[in-house]
Design a protein around this motif. Structure first.
Motif, PDB file in Angstrom:
ATOM      1  N   TYR A  31     -12.130 -28.822 -49.708  1.00 47.99           N
ATOM      2  CA  TYR A  31     -10.897 -29.467 -50.137  1.00 47.99           C
ATOM      3  C   TYR A  31     -10.699 -30.776 -49.365  1.00 47.99           C
ATOM      4  CZ  TYR A  31     -10.166 -24.913 -52.210  1.00 47.99           C
ATOM      5  OH  TYR A  31     -10.325 -23.779 -52.942  1.00 47.99           O
ATOM      6  N   PRO A  32     -10.064 -31.764 -49.985  1.00 49.92           N
ATOM      7  CA  PRO A  32      -9.894 -33.068 -49.332  1.00 49.92           C
ATOM      8  C   PRO A  32      -9.270 -32.972 -47.936  1.00 49.92           C
ATOM      9  CG  PRO A  32      -9.301 -33.253 -51.642  1.00 49.92           C
ATOM     10  CD  PRO A  32      -9.561 -31.778 -51.366  1.00 49.92           C
ATOM     11  N   TRP A  33      -8.264 -32.148 -47.768  1.00 47.28           N
ATOM     12  CA  TRP A  33      -7.622 -32.045 -46.456  1.00 47.28           C
ATOM     13  C   TRP A  33      -8.566 -31.453 -45.412  1.00 47.28           C
ATOM     14  CZ3 TRP A  33      -7.047 -27.444 -43.906  1.00 47.28           C
ATOM     15  CH2 TRP A  33      -7.158 -26.271 -44.663  1.00 47.28           C
ATOM     16  N   GLU A  34      -9.496 -30.595 -45.832  1.00 50.52           N
ATOM     17  CA  GLU A  34     -10.441 -29.988 -44.891  1.00 50.52           C
ATOM     18  C   GLU A  34     -11.460 -31.012 -44.382  1.00 50.52           C
ATOM     19  OE1 GLU A  34     -11.076 -25.381 -45.981  1.00 50.52           O
ATOM     20  OE2 GLU A  34     -11.705 -26.766 -47.577  1.00 50.52           O
ATOM     21  N   LYS A  35     -11.678 -32.062 -45.151  1.00 50.21           N
ATOM     22  CA  LYS A  35     -12.638 -33.093 -44.754  1.00 50.21           C
ATOM     23  C   LYS A  35     -12.049 -34.088 -43.767  1.00 50.21           C
ATOM     24  CE  LYS A  35     -15.198 -32.518 -48.993  1.00 50.21           C
ATOM     25  NZ  LYS A  35     -15.708 -33.074 -50.219  1.00 50.21           N
ATOM     26  N   LYS A  36     -10.726 -33.997 -43.555  1.00 48.66           N
ATOM     27  CA  LYS A  36     -10.043 -34.923 -42.646  1.00 48.66           C
ATOM     28  C   LYS A  36      -9.460 -34.231 -41.418  1.00 48.66           C
ATOM     29  CE  LYS A  36      -8.750 -37.936 -46.447  1.00 48.66           C
ATOM     30  NZ  LYS A  36      -7.681 -38.387 -47.313  1.00 48.66           N
ATOM     31  N   LEU A  37      -9.115 -32.965 -41.560  1.00 46.57           N
ATOM     32  CA  LEU A  37      -8.417 -32.246 -40.498  1.00 46.57           C
ATOM     33  C   LEU A  37      -9.337 -31.188 -39.880  1.00 46.57           C
ATOM     34  CD1 LEU A  37      -5.646 -31.761 -39.116  1.00 46.57           C
ATOM     35  CD2 LEU A  37      -5.189 -30.060 -40.894  1.00 46.57           C
ATOM     36  N   PRO A  38      -9.692 -31.343 -38.612  1.00 44.05           N
ATOM     37  CA  PRO A  38     -10.542 -30.328 -37.976  1.00 44.05           C
ATOM     38  C   PRO A  38      -9.886 -28.953 -38.010  1.00 44.05           C
ATOM     39  CG  PRO A  38     -10.363 -32.271 -36.583  1.00 44.05           C
ATOM     40  CD  PRO A  38      -9.357 -32.430 -37.696  1.00 44.05           C
ATOM     41  N   GLN A  39     -10.719 -27.946 -38.179  1.00 43.24           N
ATOM     42  CA  GLN A  39     -10.263 -26.559 -38.193  1.00 43.24           C
ATOM     43  C   GLN A  39     -10.914 -25.804 -37.028  1.00 43.24           C
ATOM     44  OE1 GLN A  39     -10.141 -24.574 -42.141  1.00 43.24           O
ATOM     45  NE2 GLN A  39     -11.170 -26.443 -42.816  1.00 43.24           N
ATOM     46  N   THR A  40     -10.246 -24.766 -36.609  1.00 39.39           N
ATOM     47  CA  THR A  40     -10.823 -23.885 -35.596  1.00 39.39           C
ATOM     48  C   THR A  40     -11.684 -22.847 -36.288  1.00 39.39           C
ATOM     49  OG1 THR A  40      -8.910 -24.162 -34.137  1.00 39.39           O
ATOM     50  CG2 THR A  40     -10.315 -22.238 -33.760  1.00 39.39           C
ATOM     51  N   VAL A  41     -12.920 -22.738 -35.831  1.00 34.66           N
ATOM     52  CA  VAL A  41     -13.823 -21.684 -36.280  1.00 34.66           C
ATOM     53  C   VAL A  41     -14.130 -20.826 -35.061  1.00 34.66           C
ATOM     54  CG1 VAL A  41     -16.117 -21.161 -37.183  1.00 34.66           C
ATOM     55  CG2 VAL A  41     -14.827 -23.081 -38.120  1.00 34.66           C
ATOM     56  N   LEU A  42     -13.924 -19.530 -35.207  1.00 32.13           N
ATOM     57  CA  LEU A  42     -14.257 -18.581 -34.136  1.00 32.13           C
ATOM     58  C   LEU A  42     -15.598 -17.939 -34.455  1.00 32.13           C
ATOM     59  CD1 LEU A  42     -11.042 -16.512 -33.293  1.00 32.13           C
ATOM     60  CD2 LEU A  42     -12.231 -18.154 -31.852  1.00 32.13           C
ATOM     61  N   LEU A  43     -16.487 -17.904 -33.472  1.00 29.74           N
ATOM     62  CA  LEU A  43     -17.779 -17.259 -33.636  1.00 29.74           C
ATOM     63  C   LEU A  43     -17.896 -16.053 -32.723  1.00 29.74           C
ATOM     64  CD1 LEU A  43     -20.350 -20.219 -33.602  1.00 29.74           C
ATOM     65  CD2 LEU A  43     -19.400 -19.044 -35.584  1.00 29.74           C
ATOM     66  N   ASP A  44     -18.439 -14.980 -33.272  1.00 35.36           N
ATOM     67  CA  ASP A  44     -18.882 -13.826 -32.494  1.00 35.36           C
ATOM     68  C   ASP A  44     -20.367 -13.681 -32.773  1.00 35.36           C
ATOM     69  OD1 ASP A  44     -16.362 -13.209 -31.518  1.00 35.36           O
ATOM     70  OD2 ASP A  44     -15.962 -11.713 -33.059  1.00 35.36           O
ATOM     71  N   LEU A  45     -21.166 -13.558 -31.729  1.00 34.71           N
ATOM     72  CA  LEU A  45     -22.604 -13.419 -31.891  1.00 34.71           C
ATOM     73  C   LEU A  45     -23.116 -12.209 -31.125  1.00 34.71           C
ATOM     74  CD1 LEU A  45     -22.064 -16.784 -31.457  1.00 34.71           C
ATOM     75  CD2 LEU A  45     -24.407 -16.737 -32.185  1.00 34.71           C
ATOM     76  N   ASP A  46     -24.049 -11.507 -31.726  1.00 32.72           N
ATOM     77  CA  ASP A  46     -24.882 -10.516 -31.050  1.00 32.72           C
ATOM     78  C   ASP A  46     -26.290 -11.075 -31.159  1.00 32.72           C
ATOM     79  OD1 ASP A  46     -22.633  -8.948 -30.851  1.00 32.72           O
ATOM     80  OD2 ASP A  46     -23.211  -7.575 -32.432  1.00 32.72           O
ATOM     81  N   ILE A  47     -26.922 -11.321 -30.017  1.00 30.53           N
ATOM     82  CA  ILE A  47     -28.236 -11.946 -30.003  1.00 30.53           C
ATOM     83  C   ILE A  47     -29.233 -10.974 -29.389  1.00 30.53           C
ATOM     84  CG2 ILE A  47     -29.599 -13.896 -29.179  1.00 30.53           C
ATOM     85  CD1 ILE A  47     -26.905 -15.423 -28.867  1.00 30.53           C
ATOM     86  N   GLY A  48     -30.243 -10.603 -30.161  1.00 30.55           N
ATOM     87  CA  GLY A  48     -31.252  -9.668 -29.694  1.00 30.55           C
ATOM     88  C   GLY A  48     -32.029 -10.214 -28.507  1.00 30.55           C
ATOM     89  N   ILE A  49     -32.302  -9.328 -27.570  1.00 34.45           N
ATOM     90  CA  ILE A  49     -33.120  -9.678 -26.405  1.00 34.45           C
ATOM     91  C   ILE A  49     -34.553  -9.291 -26.723  1.00 34.45           C
ATOM     92  CG2 ILE A  49     -33.551  -9.202 -23.961  1.00 34.45           C
ATOM     93  CD1 ILE A  49     -30.524  -8.608 -23.718  1.00 34.45           C
ATOM     94  N   GLY A  50     -35.435 -10.268 -26.687  1.00 31.13           N
ATOM     95  CA  GLY A  50     -36.804 -10.059 -27.120  1.00 31.13           C
ATOM     96  C   GLY A  50     -37.692  -9.346 -26.132  1.00 31.13           C
ATOM     97  N   SER A  51     -37.316  -9.346 -24.877  1.00 35.57           N
ATOM     98  CA  SER A  51     -38.165  -8.743 -23.853  1.00 35.57           C
ATOM     99  C   SER A  51     -37.302  -8.056 -22.802  1.00 35.57           C
ATOM    100  CB  SER A  51     -39.016  -9.829 -23.182  1.00 35.57           C
ATOM    101  OG  SER A  51     -39.649  -9.340 -22.030  1.00 35.57           O
ATOM    102  N   ALA A  52     -37.785  -6.924 -22.344  1.00 41.52           N
ATOM    103  CA  ALA A  52     -37.067  -6.191 -21.290  1.00 41.52           C
ATOM    104  C   ALA A  52     -37.371  -6.756 -19.902  1.00 41.52           C
ATOM    105  CB  ALA A  52     -37.438  -4.713 -21.356  1.00 41.52           C
ATOM    106  N   LYS A  53     -38.217  -7.776 -19.840  1.00 44.68           N
ATOM    107  CA  LYS A  53     -38.634  -8.339 -18.546  1.00 44.68           C
ATOM    108  C   LYS A  53     -37.442  -8.781 -17.690  1.00 44.68           C
ATOM    109  CE  LYS A  53     -41.878 -11.682 -16.621  1.00 44.68           C
ATOM    110  NZ  LYS A  53     -42.840 -12.754 -16.909  1.00 44.68           N
ATOM    111  N   VAL A  54     -36.426  -9.357 -18.321  1.00 43.54           N
ATOM    112  CA  VAL A  54     -35.266  -9.850 -17.581  1.00 43.54           C
ATOM    113  C   VAL A  54     -34.552  -8.732 -16.823  1.00 43.54           C
ATOM    114  CG1 VAL A  54     -33.621  -9.661 -19.501  1.00 43.54           C
ATOM    115  CG2 VAL A  54     -33.237 -11.339 -17.692  1.00 43.54           C
TER     116      VAL A  54
END
Length: 130
Positions: A31-54
């Protein structure tokens, strides 16, 4: 007494880093107003750990540096060409998979107070390396 069999590979897929309520200000929407007015986006992430070495070494070089993930996602929010939240969510997932070499990621992206009577509207995706 029965023996308990554990599939270590399956268990490792469940080891993951949590990033919760990463708040990003970005221009996103059709929408035109969305292209001019910044919005807050909340992110939640689950990121897989590839190695148990850590878990054994305790060294940052063996870990996925989540501070760098946050920094990179803030850079994405500053400059991107995604009109839809779905595309933005996909871009987040691909950054985590390709740039940070995570085996899988779950991303939940939400816009706040977008519609009357709705607290949040969002998208959730799960992606993994093929």
């Amino acid at each position: 007494m029965s023996e308990i069999v554990v599939d270590l590979e399956t268990m490792m897929e469940n080891d993951h880093i949590l990033i919760r309520e990463l708040k990003l200000e970005t221009l996103i929407g059709v929408y035109p107003w969305e292209k001019k007015l910044p919005q807050t986006v909340l992110l939640d992430l689950d990121i897989g750990i590839g190695s148990a070495k850590v878990f054994e070494s305790g060294l940052l070089e063996d870990a996925l540096d989540y501070s760098q993930v946050v920094k990179r996602l803030k850079m994405l929010a500053e400059k991107h060409d995604c009109l839809l939240l779905e595309r933005f969510t996909e871009a987040v997932a691909q950054i985590v998979l390709k740039e940070f070499h995570a085996p899988w990621v779950r991303v939940q992206a939400r816009k706040l107070a977008l519609l009357p009577g709705v607290k949040e509207i969002g998208v959730e995706i799960v992606r993994g390396k093929r």
